[in-house]
Design an enzyme around this catalytic site. Structure first.
Site, short mmCIF file in Angstrom:
data_model
loop_
_atom_site.label_atom_id
_atom_site.label_comp_id
_atom_site.label_asym_id
_atom_site.label_seq_id
_atom_site.Cartn_x
_atom_site.Cartn_y
_atom_site.Cartn_z
N LYS A 103 0.86 -1.18 -0.01
CA LYS A 103 0.11 0.03 0.00
C LYS A 103 0.94 1.33 0.03
O LYS A 103 0.57 2.04 -0.92
CB LYS A 103 -0.95 -0.11 1.17
CG LYS A 103 -2.03 1.19 1.21
CD LYS A 103 -2.92 1.04 2.30
CE LYS A 103 -3.88 2.29 2.43
NZ LYS A 103 -4.58 2.17 3.43
N ASP A 104 1.75 1.44 1.10
CA ASP A 104 2.61 2.54 0.87
C ASP A 104 3.90 2.02 0.92
O ASP A 104 4.84 2.01 2.00
CB ASP A 104 2.44 3.25 2.49
CG ASP A 104 1.07 3.88 2.60
OD1 ASP A 104 0.30 4.23 1.70
OD2 ASP A 104 0.52 3.74 3.70
N LYS A 105 4.32 1.55 -0.21
CA LYS A 105 5.40 0.74 -0.49
C LYS A 105 6.78 1.54 0.22
O LYS A 105 7.09 2.53 -0.12
CB LYS A 105 5.90 0.25 -1.79
CG LYS A 105 7.04 -0.66 -2.12
CD LYS A 105 6.71 -0.86 -3.59
CE LYS A 105 7.89 -2.02 -3.74
NZ LYS A 105 7.82 -3.36 -3.09
#
Length: 458
Positions: A162-164
């Site tokens: 998601k928020d790599k």
């Protein structure tokens, strides 16, 4: 892909997990933790964008788990036996599985995620049955297994998909919380970490794997050599451990076993810098574990040629990593773990034996060159590792990320050889590399004998 394509009209689902069970000791009340995921995120969470369904086992019934005596995600000759979980672990497993299945956008994802869940729950149930304890002396419980799994899921989804989390520096420093670390004053890092701002990712990784290790039966050989290396580091000199590599959990293996010796040796494990290939910084599940380690981010010889178009960029990154390492060696007091083979040991599918992958002489030569260029005394030791059964890798090298995850409750071992003598000179450099590999091989055999795993000896 860094940003997986989202299906039309992605919906948000809630994953509810109970971390306590009224039937267990002390009648602790049920606490519900709710985690929200989009269907697109669930599609790739933990299994990676290149996971092949062909490598997934058959879906499991709710009262059974698949164990494999010679586990492989790349071969068909698998010995399968069903083993029932204890009631409390079964309840935890069933609740997680029910929530998982209800949340999946496609039934095809049930197999790999169920497999990972069952592996971990069985490993910790076996640890509990064995009477293994946590570091504080408490019992290993179903609640603990559930919490660890949900934590790994949450971190894998957030930082792997998601928020790599991007490892922007070729020399990554472990993220262990804001205390005493000025990096945490950077608003950009605070934004990246979000609600996990205070998380010690080093300890989180150790906490995940520690319960699945049979510490009482594990062994550390060559402790005098290890203590000598520690004294050299304390004196401002450098130490490089030339190791074989058997499982994704090898950094946690080093930490757990070094912690068992002394607090000072345990700190050495935390300070170690690991030479890490691209998988540990790109695989969704591996990313949060890697965030808690000091890393030199490189591309190994086994994978650098996989995509000819990106080879020049990978080569530049490797050069940058070596320059960064040289800077650390010049400062002195640096300790490095590197696997000169460039990857994990793989079992022989015909014999079941597990040979050490051959050392690459050029890799060893490079580290010797960097040590010499630093002008700081740099010492080399072999580190033999037996950890294959903890997280058995696929039988064959896979260039992509997202491999099947296996977890076993098992003893492990490390052997530190004597300091490798400076032999060979410029004309016969191969003698040093051969000596290092020979010492590692001998330590490996000694470990397998000590652990009662003679069947793995090549």
């Amino acid at each position: 892909a860094d940003s997986p394509q989202q299906p039309a009209g992605p919906c948000e689902v809630e994953w509810q997990w109970s971390t306590g069970f009224p039937s267990l000791a002390n009648d602790r009340p049920i606490r519900t933790v709710t985690m929200k995921f989009t269907t697109a995120i669930l599609t790739v969470a933990l299994i990676g964008v290149s996971f092949s369904e062909a490598f997934c086992p058959t879906s499991l019934p709710s009262n059974a788990r698949v164990t494999q005596s010679l586990l492989s995600s790349s071969t068909a000759d698998v010995d399968v036996a069903a083993t029932a979980l204890p009631a409390d672990f079964q309840a935890a497993r069933d609740m997680a599985h029910e929530s998982l299945v209800a949340s999946l956008p496609t039934p095809a994802l049930e197999k790999p995620l169920t497999y990972f869940l069952d592996e971990y729950m069985m490993a910790l149930s076996q640890a509990a049955a064995n009477g293994s304890k946590n570091p504080d002396g408490s019992d290993i419980t179903a609640q603990q297994a559930a919490k660890s799994m949900m934590t790994a899921l949450g971190y894998g989804v957030k930082f792997g998909i998601k928020d790599k989390f991007i490892f922007e520096d070729v020399r990554h420093k472990a993220l262990r919380g804001p205390k005493g670390d000025k990096r945490y004053e950077d608003p950009a890092l605070a934004q990246k970490l979000g609600t996990e701002f205070d998380v010690d990712f080093y300890e989180a990784g150790c906490a995940f794997f520690r319960p699945s290790i049979d510490i009482e039966k594990s062994v550390v050989l060559g402790q005098d050599n290890l203590k000598k290396a520690l004294e050299q580091i304390k004196a401002g000199e450098n130490v490089v451990f030339l190791a074989n590599h058997q499982s994704e959990a090898d950094p946690q293996v080093v930490s757990v076993l070094f912690d068992s010796i002394s607090e000072e040796i345990g700190q050495l494990a935390a300070d170690l810098t690991y030479v890490a290939g691209h998988k540990v910084t790109t695989d969704p599940l591996a990313v949060p574990f890697s965030m808690g380690r000091n890393l030199l981010c490189i591309h190994s010889k086994k994978h650098i040629d996989a995509d000819p178009e990106t080879k020049p960029a990978k080569s530049r990154q490797n050069m940058s990593a070596m320059n960064s390492m040289l800077g650390g060696l010049k400062e002195g007091g640096m300790s490095i773990w590197v696997a000169p083979s460039g990857g994990r040991d793989r079992r022989d599918v015909d014999t079941g034996k597990i040979p050490i992958a051959p050392f690459d002489q050029k890799t060893v030569d490079m580290f010797r060159l960097m040590g010499n260029k630093s002008k700081v005394p740099t010492h080399f030791y072999s580190m033999s590792m037996v950890s294959y059964d903890l997280c058995p890798p696929p039988d064959f090298v896979e260039a992509g990320v997202g491999e099947q995850r296996n977890v076993r409750f098992t003893p492990i071992g490390i052997a530190i050889g004597e300091e490798i003598p400076n032999i060979g000179g410029a004309e016969k450099r191969h003698l040093f590399s051969e000596k290092a590999e020979e010492t590692c091989q001998q330590g490996y055999v000694d470990l397998l004998k000590e652990l009662g795993m003679e069947s793995y000896i090549p």
